[in-house]
Design a protein around this motif. Structure first.
Motif, PDB file in Angstrom:
ATOM      1  N   GLU A 108      -3.990  -0.554  -8.734  1.00  0.00           N
ATOM      2  CA  GLU A 108      -3.327  -0.943  -9.973  1.00  0.00           C
ATOM      3  C   GLU A 108      -2.060  -0.122 -10.173  1.00  0.00           C
ATOM      4  OE1 GLU A 108      -4.394  -2.127 -14.499  1.00  0.00           O
ATOM      5  OE2 GLU A 108      -5.293  -0.254 -13.807  1.00  0.00           O
ATOM      6  N   ASP A 109      -2.138   1.175  -9.914  1.00  0.00           N
ATOM      7  CA  ASP A 109      -0.975   2.045 -10.078  1.00  0.00           C
ATOM      8  C   ASP A 109       0.149   1.677  -9.112  1.00  0.00           C
ATOM      9  OD1 ASP A 109      -2.286   3.420 -12.074  1.00  0.00           O
ATOM     10  OD2 ASP A 109      -2.828   5.140 -10.805  1.00  0.00           O
ATOM     11  N   MET A 110      -0.202   1.168  -7.935  1.00  0.00           N
ATOM     12  CA  MET A 110       0.813   0.767  -6.957  1.00  0.00           C
ATOM     13  C   MET A 110       1.544  -0.508  -7.358  1.00  0.00           C
ATOM     14  SD  MET A 110      -1.054   1.583  -3.284  1.00  0.00           S
ATOM     15  CE  MET A 110       0.399   1.167  -2.298  1.00  0.00           C
ATOM     16  N   GLY A 111       0.954  -1.296  -8.252  1.00  0.00           N
ATOM     17  CA  GLY A 111       1.614  -2.514  -8.701  1.00  0.00           C
ATOM     18  C   GLY A 111       1.028  -3.808  -8.191  1.00  0.00           C
ATOM     19  N   ARG A 153       2.285 -19.211  -3.493  1.00  0.00           N
ATOM     20  CA  ARG A 153       2.841 -18.236  -4.437  1.00  0.00           C
ATOM     21  C   ARG A 153       1.864 -17.105  -4.775  1.00  0.00           C
ATOM     22  NH1 ARG A 153       6.512 -20.182  -2.632  1.00  0.00           N
ATOM     23  NH2 ARG A 153       8.401 -21.027  -3.590  1.00  0.00           N
ATOM     24  N   LEU A 154       0.630 -17.222  -4.357  1.00  0.00           N
ATOM     25  CA  LEU A 154      -0.314 -16.124  -4.476  1.00  0.00           C
ATOM     26  C   LEU A 154      -0.805 -15.778  -3.080  1.00  0.00           C
ATOM     27  CD1 LEU A 154      -2.166 -14.108  -5.913  1.00  0.00           C
ATOM     28  CD2 LEU A 154      -3.765 -15.991  -6.351  1.00  0.00           C
ATOM     29  N   PHE A 155      -0.656 -14.507  -2.716  1.00  0.00           N
ATOM     30  CA  PHE A 155      -1.056 -14.033  -1.400  1.00  0.00           C
ATOM     31  C   PHE A 155      -2.117 -12.967  -1.577  1.00  0.00           C
ATOM     32  CE2 PHE A 155       3.113 -15.820  -0.963  1.00  0.00           C
ATOM     33  CZ  PHE A 155       3.121 -16.415   0.288  1.00  0.00           C
ATOM     34  N   THR A 156      -3.217 -13.089  -0.847  1.00  0.00           N
ATOM     35  CA  THR A 156      -4.322 -12.142  -0.967  1.00  0.00           C
ATOM     36  C   THR A 156      -4.528 -11.433   0.362  1.00  0.00           C
ATOM     37  OG1 THR A 156      -6.086 -13.686  -0.331  1.00  0.00           O
ATOM     38  CG2 THR A 156      -5.404 -13.685  -2.647  1.00  0.00           C
ATOM     39  N   LEU A 157      -5.033 -10.199   0.264  1.00  0.00           N
ATOM     40  CA  LEU A 157      -5.267  -9.396   1.454  1.00  0.00           C
ATOM     41  C   LEU A 157      -6.632  -8.742   1.361  1.00  0.00           C
ATOM     42  CD1 LEU A 157      -4.077  -8.083   4.086  1.00  0.00           C
ATOM     43  CD2 LEU A 157      -3.413  -6.157   2.618  1.00  0.00           C
ATOM     44  N   GLY A 158      -7.487  -9.016   2.326  1.00  0.00           N
ATOM     45  CA  GLY A 158      -8.768  -8.338   2.405  1.00  0.00           C
ATOM     46  C   GLY A 158      -8.574  -6.868   2.722  1.00  0.00           C
ATOM     47  N   ASP A 208     -11.633   3.807   5.013  1.00  0.00           N
ATOM     48  CA  ASP A 208     -10.330   4.232   5.512  1.00  0.00           C
ATOM     49  C   ASP A 208      -9.257   3.290   4.973  1.00  0.00           C
ATOM     50  OD1 ASP A 208     -11.468   6.315   6.973  1.00  0.00           O
ATOM     51  OD2 ASP A 208     -11.928   4.969   8.642  1.00  0.00           O
ATOM     52  N   TRP A 209      -9.003   3.396   3.686  1.00  0.00           N
ATOM     53  CA  TRP A 209      -8.080   2.476   3.014  1.00  0.00           C
ATOM     54  C   TRP A 209      -6.655   2.653   3.558  1.00  0.00           C
ATOM     55  CZ3 TRP A 209     -11.313  -0.246   0.004  1.00  0.00           C
ATOM     56  CH2 TRP A 209     -12.448   0.385  -0.515  1.00  0.00           C
ATOM     57  N   ASP A 210      -6.018   1.556   3.941  1.00  0.00           N
ATOM     58  CA  ASP A 210      -4.666   1.604   4.495  1.00  0.00           C
ATOM     59  C   ASP A 210      -3.662   1.268   3.388  1.00  0.00           C
ATOM     60  OD1 ASP A 210      -2.344   1.472   5.914  1.00  0.00           O
ATOM     61  OD2 ASP A 210      -3.029   0.001   7.386  1.00  0.00           O
ATOM     62  N   TYR A 211      -3.306   2.281   2.616  1.00  0.00           N
ATOM     63  CA  TYR A 211      -2.397   2.046   1.501  1.00  0.00           C
ATOM     64  C   TYR A 211      -0.959   1.804   1.960  1.00  0.00           C
ATOM     65  CZ  TYR A 211      -6.224   3.328  -1.562  1.00  0.00           C
ATOM     66  OH  TYR A 211      -7.433   3.352  -2.219  1.00  0.00           O
ATOM     67  N   ASP A 212      -0.603   2.245   3.147  1.00  0.00           N
ATOM     68  CA  ASP A 212       0.729   1.931   3.668  1.00  0.00           C
ATOM     69  C   ASP A 212       0.878   0.429   3.877  1.00  0.00           C
ATOM     70  OD1 ASP A 212       1.451   4.593   3.658  1.00  0.00           O
ATOM     71  OD2 ASP A 212       0.966   4.916   5.782  1.00  0.00           O
ATOM     72  N   LEU A 213      -0.196  -0.219   4.334  1.00  0.00           N
ATOM     73  CA  LEU A 213      -0.159  -1.672   4.491  1.00  0.00           C
ATOM     74  C   LEU A 213       0.048  -2.356   3.141  1.00  0.00           C
ATOM     75  CD1 LEU A 213      -0.511  -4.187   6.274  1.00  0.00           C
ATOM     76  CD2 LEU A 213      -2.984  -4.007   5.868  1.00  0.00           C
ATOM     77  N   ILE A 214      -0.628  -1.873   2.120  1.00  0.00           N
ATOM     78  CA  ILE A 214      -0.447  -2.436   0.777  1.00  0.00           C
ATOM     79  C   ILE A 214       1.002  -2.271   0.335  1.00  0.00           C
ATOM     80  CG2 ILE A 214      -1.126  -2.235  -1.638  1.00  0.00           C
ATOM     81  CD1 ILE A 214      -3.300  -3.393   0.201  1.00  0.00           C
ATOM     82  N   ALA A 215       1.560  -1.100   0.552  1.00  0.00           N
ATOM     83  CA  ALA A 215       2.942  -0.843   0.140  1.00  0.00           C
ATOM     84  C   ALA A 215       3.913  -1.789   0.846  1.00  0.00           C
ATOM     85  CB  ALA A 215       3.310   0.615   0.427  1.00  0.00           C
ATOM     86  N   SER A 216       3.660  -2.078   2.122  1.00  0.00           N
ATOM     87  CA  SER A 216       4.566  -2.976   2.854  1.00  0.00           C
ATOM     88  C   SER A 216       4.508  -4.387   2.297  1.00  0.00           C
ATOM     89  CB  SER A 216       4.235  -2.962   4.347  1.00  0.00           C
ATOM     90  OG  SER A 216       2.992  -3.599   4.623  1.00  0.00           O
ATOM     91  N   TRP A 217       3.312  -4.862   1.929  1.00  0.00           N
ATOM     92  CA  TRP A 217       3.204  -6.196   1.354  1.00  0.00           C
ATOM     93  C   TRP A 217       3.775  -6.248  -0.059  1.00  0.00           C
ATOM     94  CZ3 TRP A 217       3.065 -10.187   4.160  1.00  0.00           C
ATOM     95  CH2 TRP A 217       2.344 -10.224   5.358  1.00  0.00           C
TER      96      TRP A 217
END
Length: 265
Positions: free
Chosen positions: A31-34, A237-242, A247-256
């Motif tokens: 949530e904090d990442m947006g 218009r809505l994209f979801t990511l499993g 080992d949460w990959d937050y860098d992947l979240i940031a890239s998306w």
């Protein structure tokens, strides 16, 4: 199909193979990442990895997220219609909707739902598995009851709770989408979207439902940005990511999230 709307990015936190403390921390960080929407799934056992590994129930978790979060929308990707009485589902959704309304705002719950498919859930928890056809018939009847119950509840939901339906079957699933969904979710390739949307529109015209505001949703897991670009051009218009712990990959979240922001200009 609605394309004049911002791109949104949702993360499905898989409720498996992680203690709840780790899931709770992931919710806060995402949530904090947006991230726009947080999802879990509605199963009773892991879908991958150790079959009897750590796993948590969907709806109780969603109620906790309603209280924990402040901005993000959330729901299941997707609820299983078979596991709970339809009127109860409506009441649970309405209650979570109210829990999530903070400071006088409307709620943030998205009612993602489907017909169910994971036979182990049915067998071990004592539900009748039936056939894909009978489960889809039950979903259609259940959604009629859910919408009718929402109209009767006191207090009413804080908003028209968005309904998200997953699947791609043209004879039953997409007809249910045309009748009930605000969001249609699938894993289809970009080249299939126009045809599938035309089927939804045809069912809507036949049955008297306006499908012009439908938002198309699709999955990004194991897909690259070129594939996401093609899905966007096709109207998604809505994209979801499993998202799998621990080992949460937050860098992947940031890239998306950066990709989303670039699309929204």
């Amino acid at each position: 199909m609605l394309t004049d709307t911002p791109v949104r990015f949702g993360v499905q936190i898989k409720p498996q193979h992680a203690p709840y403390s780790a899931i709770r921390e992931a919710v806060t960080r995402l949530e904090d990442m947006g991230v726009d929407i947080l999802f879990n799934w509605d199963h009773f056992f892991p879908l991958s990895g150790e079959p009897d590994g750590l796993h948590f129930e969907s709806w109780t978790m969603l109620a906790a997220w309603a209280e924990q979060t402040e901005r993000v929308e959330f729901g299941a990707l997707v609820n299983c219609n078979s596991y709970r009485n339809a009127d109860l589902q409506a009441d649970m959704a309405r209650t979570i909707d109210h829990i999530s309304a903070k400071g006088g705002d409307v709620g943030r719950f998205i009612f993602g739902t489907g017909a169910g498919w994971f036979e182990r859930d049915y067998d071990e928890y004592g539900y009748e598995f039936g056939t894909p056809g009978t489960r889809l018939n039950d979903l259609a009847a259940g959604l009629d009851r859910i919408e009718a119950r929402w109209a009767k509840l006191n207090p009413a939901p804080t908003r028209d709770i968005p309904v998200m339906i997953g699947g791609k079957g043209e004879q039953k699933t997409l007809r249910i989408v045309a009748a009930h969904a605000n969001i249609w979710h699938s894993f289809v390739d970009a080249g299939e979207i126009a045809h599938k949307v035309s089927v939804i529109d045809a069912w809507g015209e036949k049955d008297g439902h306006d499908t012009s505001g439908l938002i198309v949703s699709n999955e990004l897991e194991r897909r690259d940005q070129a594939t996401a670009d093609a899905l966007f051009e096709a109207g998604t218009r809505l994209f979801t990511l499993g998202f799998q712990g621990q080992d949460w990959d937050y860098d992947l979240i940031a890239s998306w999230l950066a990709w989303r922001d670039a699309k929204n200009g």
